[in-house]
Write an enzyme that holds these catalytic residues in place. Structure first.
Site, PDB file in Angstrom:
ATOM      1  N   TRP A   1       0.809  -1.235   0.000  1.00  0.00           N
ATOM      2  CA  TRP A   1       0.000   0.000   0.000  1.00  0.00           C
ATOM      3  C   TRP A   1       0.832   1.271   0.000  1.00  0.00           C
ATOM      4  CZ3 TRP A   1      -0.800  -3.263   4.486  1.00  0.00           C
ATOM      5  CH2 TRP A   1      -1.678  -4.312   4.240  1.00  0.00           C
ATOM      6  N   HIS A   2       1.987   1.237  -0.636  1.00  0.00           N
ATOM      7  CA  HIS A   2       2.817   2.436  -0.684  1.00  0.00           C
ATOM      8  C   HIS A   2       2.791   3.066  -2.072  1.00  0.00           C
ATOM      9  CE1 HIS A   2       5.331   0.764   2.928  1.00  0.00           C
ATOM     10  NE2 HIS A   2       4.086   1.062   3.241  1.00  0.00           N
TER      11      HIS A   2
END
Length: 602
Positions: free
Chosen positions: A536-537
């Site tokens: 989720w970056h």
């Protein structure tokens, strides 16, 4: 005990109860406590629209919802939006609009042991919005006040000094802004056994020196901060709103901004307001004051911000015309240059159950690879037997089948894979290998004009051969860690044949929708491609110099900024949440000082 199907996941009654509790708990359990602390947070339906402000009108400092001329309207009450709104409210009136609900009192958000449940909940009112990139990788977007800090794994670490220099930020103000966050919501972790083993194994294989407990981004091995306290309770960016001036801020939840309103009569388009809908589907309009300095600031995240600009007519002309969106500004770079840091993980079974932990220890290597880990499971034995994927308990990857892909063959293949995942499979943990600064780039494009729907998202994982080569280097490090002596307390002695079996088991797990090549551990390149997931970056889509200026003002438009991770060319540090929160505080201070000078008092 019987199981039931909810959304896309077959769940036990225990987990169903937790998920269904979301709506009731959000505004019922502990309601008085959070409402007393945050009296300015209201449902969007309480807002009363009014005509645009007249030229003589000033800004509003009231919270009644009847005087609608604000100095700042911030779209997105997430990781950047909350600290930004809090800071600006010290001197000016602010309207913060968040499409999700509140995190307070929501047990699925608030407690580490329930980390995976908010990600498993794919209902319309979940704190996370499920999506699958065109690459076939399962992912989530935050849909809750506090943004990603309300659904992530909690790890807190600052941007590197290199990141600060590359961004052109004022290092002194950066070093003032980080502690402002840390003093309110960041904690020192109680280091779990799995995390200690990773720490010691990293040092054993040469990822040194040991930098101890620190927020700083330093080569070697370290223990970082966390937004989970010692009791396992999450503290989100939403709690930063406690520092806001309650007389100058209105926060609306379940307020979904559909488009930005522009005045196009001048030489350049000028943002004047927003149109949003409330939880009942009713539309409202909110406007900024006409006085100099008033702005709309988009802080909707790496997906939401470019999506909103496109829906509002700012983006590639050819793409907008396909959807009959009136072009306000032709900018071919909006939504382009998207990237995600690819993650690959290896599941390591253990002889006995291990304590649950999310990310606490990290190895920062000079080859551009980060090594992290997670372990254990936070639910009862009954809920473990529901059909989560092999990694869902620890890193939130759902092994589910979307409705459009629910063929009988797919369902049978899914069931066959899950047969190999008894309760004992969760006696263990994961070693995660994440690529820093991927060169591969993708894009966000609109599928339709409904803001509730995900756009088409492509990250193009390993599209550049250099990225793939670094992943291979990282997996080789993971192999060394698995066989390091400090892991023998968990696993016993492992030979190469056993490690190969672990890799094949990781390939077979349903962590994405990419065709698998099992029993092919000789090709680590193929392993990287087969097992790629997200942590989720993701970032980009509104890059500095292409979509926004170094001051985050949208190029070619007056009174509009973007302040969030969509402006990043690279994900800062090992985990970006600290830097995104810092950016919200940093830009709030910069804006106040720019308008008021010393009289800003900040």
């Amino acid at each position: 005990m019987a199981s039931f199907v909810l959304g896309k996941v077959k769940l036990s009654p225990f987990v169903i109860f937790a998920i269904l509790s979301f709506n009731a708990l959000t505004f019922c359990q502990g309601k008085k406590n959070w409402e007393n602390k945050y009296p300015f947070i209201k449902r969007a339906s309480t807002f009363i629209s009014s005509p645009p402000p007249s030229p003589s009108s000033s800004s509003s400092s009231k919270s009644s919802g009847r005087d609608k001329a604000y100095d700042y309207i911030i779209v997105g009450g997430g990781t950047a939006g909350c600290p930004l709104a809090t800071t600006l409210s010290q001197n000016f009136s602010v309207l913060l609009l968040e499409r999700g609900g509140v995190p307070f009192g929501n047990i699925n958000v608030s407690y580490l042991q329930n980390f995976h449940i908010s990600l498993a909940d794919t209902s319309p009112k979940s704190a996370s919005q499920f999506f699958i990139s065109t690459d076939g990788v399962i992912n989530s977007r935050a849909r809750v006040l506090g943004g990603g800090t309300s659904i992530n794994a909690g790890f807190y670490t600052r941007a590197s000094s290199r990141d600060v220099r590359r961004a052109g930020w004022d290092a002194k103000l950066v070093n003032e802004s980080f502690p402002w966050i840390e003093n309110q919501i960041v904690h020192r972790p109680n280091l779990a056994p799995w995390q200690k083993a990773i720490r010691d194994s990293l040092l054993e294989i040469g990822v040194s020196p040991f930098n101890g407990y620190t927020y700083d981004h330093l080569y070697g091995t370290k223990v970082g901060g966390t937004i989970f306290d010692r009791s396992g309770r999450r503290h989100t960016a939403a709690e930063l709103l406690a520092s806001a001036n309650p007389d100058k801020i209105d926060v609306l939840v379940h307020a979904t901004v559909q488009k930005i309103v522009f005045d196009t009569t001048g030489k350049k388009p000028r943002a004047v307001g927003v149109i949003f809908k409330d939880e009942n589907g009713n539309q409202h309009r909110a406007y900024i004051a006409r006085r100099r300095g008033s702005e709309i600031i988009v802080s909707s995240g790496a997906i939401g911000s470019p999506q909103l600009l496109l829906l509002s007519g700012v983006g590639p002309k050819s793409e907008l015309k396909k959807l009959n969106i009136s072009v306000v500004l032709d900018n071919k770079f909006v939504g382009k240059g998207m990237a995600d840091n690819p993650l690959n993980c290896v599941f390591v079974p253990t002889k006995t159950p291990v304590v649950q932990s999310l990310i606490q220890t990290v190895g920062i290597t000079k080859m551009g690879v980060y090594i992290e880990g997670s372990s254990g499971f936070g639910q009862s034995q009954d809920s473990i037997q529901c059909h989560h994927g092999i990694a869902s308990a620890e890193i939130g990857q759902l092994s589910t089948i979307p409705p459009k892909q629910r063929t009988q063959e797919a369902m049978q293949a899914y069931a066959r894979t899950k047969k190999d995942l008894p309760h004992e499979a969760f006696k263990g943990g994961f070693i995660l290998e994440k690529l820093a600064r991927p060169i591969s780039r993708g894009q966000v494009t609109l599928i339709n004009t409904n803001v509730d729907n995900n756009p088409s998202i492509t990250f193009n994982y390993f599209g550049h051969p250099y990225d793939l080569g670094r992943c291979v280097d990282g997996i080789r490090m993971v192999e060394k860690i698995v066989t390091a002596k400090h892991f023998t307390n968990f696993t016993g002695q492992l030979d190469k044949q056993t490690v190969d079996k672990l890799l094949n088991k990781s390939v077979a797990a349903n962590v994405n929708f990419i065709p698998k090549h099992t029993n092919d551990t000789e090709s680590l390149e193929q392993f990287c491609k087969d097992t790629v997931t997200t942590i989720w970056h993701y970032h980009g889509g509104c890059h500095v110099g292409k979509v926004v200026s170094p001051h985050y003002k949208v190029l070619g438009v007056h009174r509009l900024r973007v302040v969030d991770g969509s402006t990043f060319s690279d994900s800062p540090g090992t985990n970006p949440q600290a830097t995104v929160m810092m950016l919200g505080r940093y830009m709030g201070v910069k804006i106040l000082r720019g308008r008021l000078g010393r009289s800003a008092g900040i």
